[in-house]
Design a protein around this motif. Structure first.
Motif, short mmCIF file in Angstrom:
data_model
loop_
_atom_site.label_atom_id
_atom_site.label_comp_id
_atom_site.label_asym_id
_atom_site.label_seq_id
_atom_site.Cartn_x
_atom_site.Cartn_y
_atom_site.Cartn_z
N PHE A 293 0.83 -1.21 0.00
CA PHE A 293 0.00 0.00 0.00
C PHE A 293 0.87 1.26 0.00
O PHE A 293 0.56 2.24 -0.68
CB PHE A 293 -0.93 0.01 1.21
CG PHE A 293 -2.14 -0.84 1.05
CD1 PHE A 293 -3.09 -0.56 0.07
CD2 PHE A 293 -2.37 -1.94 1.88
CE1 PHE A 293 -4.22 -1.35 -0.08
CE2 PHE A 293 -3.49 -2.73 1.73
CZ PHE A 293 -4.43 -2.43 0.75
N ALA A 294 1.95 1.23 0.79
CA ALA A 294 2.84 2.39 0.84
C ALA A 294 3.46 2.67 -0.54
O ALA A 294 3.57 3.83 -0.96
CB ALA A 294 3.93 2.16 1.88
N GLN A 297 0.91 4.22 -2.92
CA GLN A 297 0.69 5.64 -2.63
C GLN A 297 1.90 6.47 -3.00
O GLN A 297 1.77 7.52 -3.66
CB GLN A 297 0.36 5.81 -1.15
CG GLN A 297 0.24 7.26 -0.71
CD GLN A 297 -0.13 7.38 0.75
OE1 GLN A 297 -1.30 7.45 1.10
NE2 GLN A 297 0.88 7.39 1.63
N ARG A 298 3.09 6.05 -2.57
CA ARG A 298 4.30 6.84 -2.75
C ARG A 298 4.59 7.12 -4.22
O ARG A 298 4.98 8.23 -4.59
CB ARG A 298 5.49 6.13 -2.11
CG ARG A 298 6.82 6.88 -2.25
CD ARG A 298 7.97 6.02 -1.74
NE ARG A 298 7.64 5.39 -0.47
CZ ARG A 298 8.07 4.20 -0.09
NH1 ARG A 298 8.82 3.48 -0.90
NH2 ARG A 298 7.74 3.70 1.08
N ARG A 300 2.41 6.79 -6.77
CA ARG A 300 1.20 7.12 -7.53
C ARG A 300 0.94 6.06 -8.61
O ARG A 300 0.66 6.38 -9.76
CB ARG A 300 1.31 8.51 -8.15
CG ARG A 300 1.50 9.60 -7.11
CD ARG A 300 1.51 10.97 -7.75
NE ARG A 300 1.61 12.02 -6.74
CZ ARG A 300 1.54 13.32 -7.00
NH1 ARG A 300 1.38 13.73 -8.25
NH2 ARG A 300 1.64 14.20 -6.03
N ARG A 322 -8.72 2.95 1.62
CA ARG A 322 -8.85 4.36 1.21
C ARG A 322 -9.03 5.30 2.41
O ARG A 322 -8.97 6.52 2.24
CB ARG A 322 -10.00 4.51 0.21
CG ARG A 322 -9.61 3.98 -1.17
CD ARG A 322 -10.59 4.34 -2.24
NE ARG A 322 -11.82 3.56 -2.16
CZ ARG A 322 -12.81 3.63 -3.05
NH1 ARG A 322 -12.72 4.46 -4.08
NH2 ARG A 322 -13.88 2.89 -2.91
N ARG A 324 -6.83 5.14 4.79
CA ARG A 324 -5.44 5.35 5.21
C ARG A 324 -4.52 5.80 4.09
O ARG A 324 -3.48 6.40 4.35
CB ARG A 324 -4.89 4.06 5.83
CG ARG A 324 -5.56 3.64 7.10
CD ARG A 324 -5.09 2.27 7.58
NE ARG A 324 -3.64 2.18 7.71
CZ ARG A 324 -3.00 1.08 8.13
NH1 ARG A 324 -3.71 0.01 8.47
NH2 ARG A 324 -1.69 1.06 8.23
N TYR A 325 -4.88 5.47 2.85
CA TYR A 325 -3.97 5.75 1.73
C TYR A 325 -4.68 6.51 0.62
O TYR A 325 -5.88 6.31 0.38
CB TYR A 325 -3.41 4.42 1.16
CG TYR A 325 -2.67 3.59 2.16
CD1 TYR A 325 -1.33 3.81 2.42
CD2 TYR A 325 -3.32 2.55 2.84
CE1 TYR A 325 -0.63 3.03 3.34
CE2 TYR A 325 -2.63 1.77 3.76
CZ TYR A 325 -1.29 2.01 4.00
OH TYR A 325 -0.62 1.24 4.91
N ARG A 326 -3.91 7.36 -0.05
CA ARG A 326 -4.41 8.04 -1.25
C ARG A 326 -3.95 7.22 -2.45
O ARG A 326 -2.77 7.25 -2.83
CB ARG A 326 -3.88 9.47 -1.32
CG ARG A 326 -4.36 10.35 -0.18
CD ARG A 326 -3.89 11.78 -0.37
NE ARG A 326 -4.44 12.36 -1.60
CZ ARG A 326 -4.12 13.57 -2.05
NH1 ARG A 326 -3.24 14.33 -1.38
NH2 ARG A 326 -4.64 14.04 -3.16
N LEU A 327 -4.86 6.48 -3.04
CA LEU A 327 -4.54 5.58 -4.13
C LEU A 327 -5.06 6.13 -5.45
O LEU A 327 -6.10 6.79 -5.51
CB LEU A 327 -5.13 4.20 -3.87
CG LEU A 327 -4.69 3.53 -2.55
CD1 LEU A 327 -5.39 2.19 -2.38
CD2 LEU A 327 -3.18 3.36 -2.50
N ARG A 328 -4.33 5.81 -6.53
CA ARG A 328 -4.69 6.28 -7.88
C ARG A 328 -4.91 5.11 -8.84
O ARG A 328 -4.77 5.27 -10.05
CB ARG A 328 -3.58 7.19 -8.41
CG ARG A 328 -3.38 8.47 -7.59
CD ARG A 328 -2.12 9.20 -8.01
NE ARG A 328 -1.96 10.43 -7.24
CZ ARG A 328 -2.30 11.64 -7.69
NH1 ARG A 328 -2.84 11.77 -8.89
NH2 ARG A 328 -2.10 12.70 -6.95
#
Length: 595
Positions: A293-294, A297-298, A300, A322, A324-328
């Motif tokens: 997950f990191a 996010q990191r 993108r 979602r 905890r993380y900003r996912l694209r």
């Protein structure tokens, strides 16, 4: 790129189904001369507007910040390595082993070998000495490219690999027997003219385990990359382009934990991403759900290939990602085993993406699957034949079976228009008999049998039913019983062994070995006061360590059962199917509370 149907428009909320139009209108365009490195690297490096774009994003445990390597950087280093390999005497068609993890130098190695016209032999960093030695010997690799982690393993077996002339350390410090690439590369030219290869020339030799005998090397031609592309763009929801206007480029970023030494990492991730000129993340660490997950996010990340076991681990670790993380994420492809309803629903509800399941083999990769943006995905289905591939289910006589009937998944050498399908491998290395056995019918007009059973519904969706042979998958890895059995038999305590899958809710299956003890050891076991306590545990541990130290870690038997004799046919062949059915019956009884 295939064009969209003329009537296509943005009806994403209405779950459009453009499958028939897309599949029916798709045509292959395979040039006579074609080189993977030319289309994946040199064409981008030659374009000043694209040369400065990121190709590889290198990241790893303990690394303070990721390193971005441009297409121009990749080209310079690949060109220098191609010159070095030529100076070392590597000729077109000779095999070069690439024993490296996900990292920038691995991409350099593939591009350098392929543009030289040589054949890349991907070898996993997880291979133990016996697995590594066999593949180096069988392929007659003349050079091995390694790093500080994999170099010692290659050096340990080098003396028993007579064709291996040189070992090149792309990173790290080695003894004088290993060529120190970092100190040698700066004196070599930055430009290299790729060898003019035919589309049918061999590019990659990947070893795949079978049910009998030693692992087989599948020889993959340059054109096979083209054959992969229709499935790749579909499974990745039109990767690199807007799915509703193929002229509009997207800002796709790819990452997958799949090892670049396997078909899933090489042909489903690294090469197609570079083909479309986009960046791919190279993560050198082991898979961890929180780290996954990191990374998403990191960097993108927009597109990914995640095994079902990886998705299950991520679902359990972070049920509501979602928050905890900003996912694209725009697309998730999954393969290796069935995703299952729970994971399928979780991806839709918690990641906002419908996972696209895919089916393929090393020999004929990316032939069946889903594309949620262009046709509806059905939970639990393998999907439908990707554009350009003619797929059918065959009976034992090689005849197509009707919908609703179980048959063996097979792919025809020619597509629905009668044109050759470029996805096919050239054959098994040094094994013409196995190559012939893979096909049914006239060589120029034949079906390639996969050994996998499925059922097809009226709409063309395939539903996986199991293996027709004894190869099975555990946590996404293909397991060939023979190699493990051969390794076990080399232990003095083992007279014979059979390896089968034991059903497991987390991994799909785990490796289980049935072992017949050698007479002396069987006598010791009989003399033991309590074998289940005093004899079995230490021997089981010893046998597990025996396999773990020689093959890949995922191949060692998680469970071992001692038996007096294996079930055999009248011709002396082990009946693994009997043992497999026994394990399935035990699992069913346990699930129902009966055992």
């Amino acid at each position: 790129m295939p064009s969209m149907p003329s009537h296509a428009h943005d009806t994403r909320s209405a779950a459009p189904d453009f499958y028939a139009a897309l599949h029916g209108s798709f045509r292959w365009h395979v040039p006579a001369r074609f080189n993977i490195a030319q289309v994946c690297l040199q064409r981008w490096a030659a374009d000043p507007r694209h040369a400065a774009q990121t190709a590889i994003i290198e990241d790893g445990p303990g690394q303070r910040r990721p390193v971005h390597h441009r297409y121009a950087d990749l080209a310079v280093q690949a060109n220098r390595l191609s010159h070095a390999l030529r100076l070392l005497g590597v000729r077109p068609g000779e095999r070069v082993a690439i024993v490296l993890p996900q990292r920038f130098e691995t991409a350099v190695a593939y591009m350098a070998v392929l543009q030289l016209g040589a054949v890349a032999v991907p070898l996993s960093q997880l291979f133990g000495p016996e697995a590594l030695e066999y593949r180096l010997q069988d392929s007659a690799a003349v050079v091995a490219l390694v790093d500080e982690a994999t170099g010692p393993g290659v050096q340990a077996v080098r003396a028993r690999c007579p064709a291996l002339r040189h070992v090149v350390g792309l990173t790290g410090a080695f003894d004088a027997e290993v060529i120190d690439w970092p100190h040698a590369r700066d004196g070599l030219r930055k430009r290299f003219e790729p060898v003019d290869t035919a589309a049918d020339d061999p590019a990659v030799l990947i070893y795949t385990s079978g049910t009998t005998g030693n692992p087989k090397g599948a020889l993959i031609p340059h054109r096979a990359l083209i054959g992969n592309l229709s499935g790749f763009v579909c499974s990745q929801n039109w990767f690199g382009f807007d799915p509703w206007d193929a002229r509009v480029r997207s800002e796709a970023v790819f990452w997958s934990p799949a090892d670049w030494a396997w078909t899933g990492g090489l042909m489903d991730a690294l090469l197609p991403t570079l083909y479309f000129g986009r960046p791919i993340v190279a993560w050198r660490g082991r898979f961890d759900p929180l780290q996954a997950f990191a990374l998403l996010q990191r960097h993108r990340v927009t597109h990914t290939f995640l095994f079902p076991t990886a998705l299950k681990a991520m679902m359990k670790a972070v049920p509501e990602p979602r928050r905890r993380y900003r996912l694209r994420l725009q697309a998730i492809m999954s393969a290796g085993e069935a995703v299952g309803d729970a994971v399928f629903a979780w991806c839709q509800e918690q990641l906002g993406v419908t996972v696209n399941e895919m089916f393929g083999q090393t020999e004929i990769n990316y032939v069946v699957g889903n594309c949620a943006r262009l046709w509806p995905a059905r939970p639990g289905s393998m999907g439908r034949a990707y554009p350009g591939h003619r797929v059918a289910l065959l009976d034992e006589a090689g005849q197509p079976v009707p919908p609703g009937t179980v048959g063996e998944v097979a792919v025809h050498r020619r597509d629905v228009h009668g044109d050759p399908d470029p996805v096919f491998f050239l054959g098994y290395w040094g094994n013409e008999a196995a190559t012939r056995a893979k096909f049914t019918g006239d060589p120029a007009d034949s079906w390639c049998r996969t050994g996998d059973l499925a059922l097809q519904d009226a709409d063309g969706y395939l539903w996986y039913q199991g293996r027709a042979d004894d190869v099975f998958k555990s946590a996404g890895y293909r397991i060939g019983p023979s190699e493990i059995e051969n390794c076990l038999v080399k232990h003095p305590a083992v007279a014979n062994a059979a390896v089968v899958p034991k059903p497991d809710p987390e991994r799909g299956a785990v490796v289980k070995a049935y072992v017949v003890l050698a007479p002396e050891w069987a006598a010791r076991r009989e003399r033991s006061a309590d074998p289940a306590r005093d004899f079995d545990p230490p021997l089981i541990e010893a046998l597990q360590q025996h396999v773990r130290g020689r093959l890949a870690p995922y191949e060692y038997p998680k469970e071992i059962e001692f038996i007096d004799a294996l079930p055999m046919t009248t011709t002396g062949k082990v009946q693994r199917r009997v043992l497999r059915l026994q394990e399935e019956a035990r699992a069913a009884a346990a699930a129902s509370g009966g055992g």
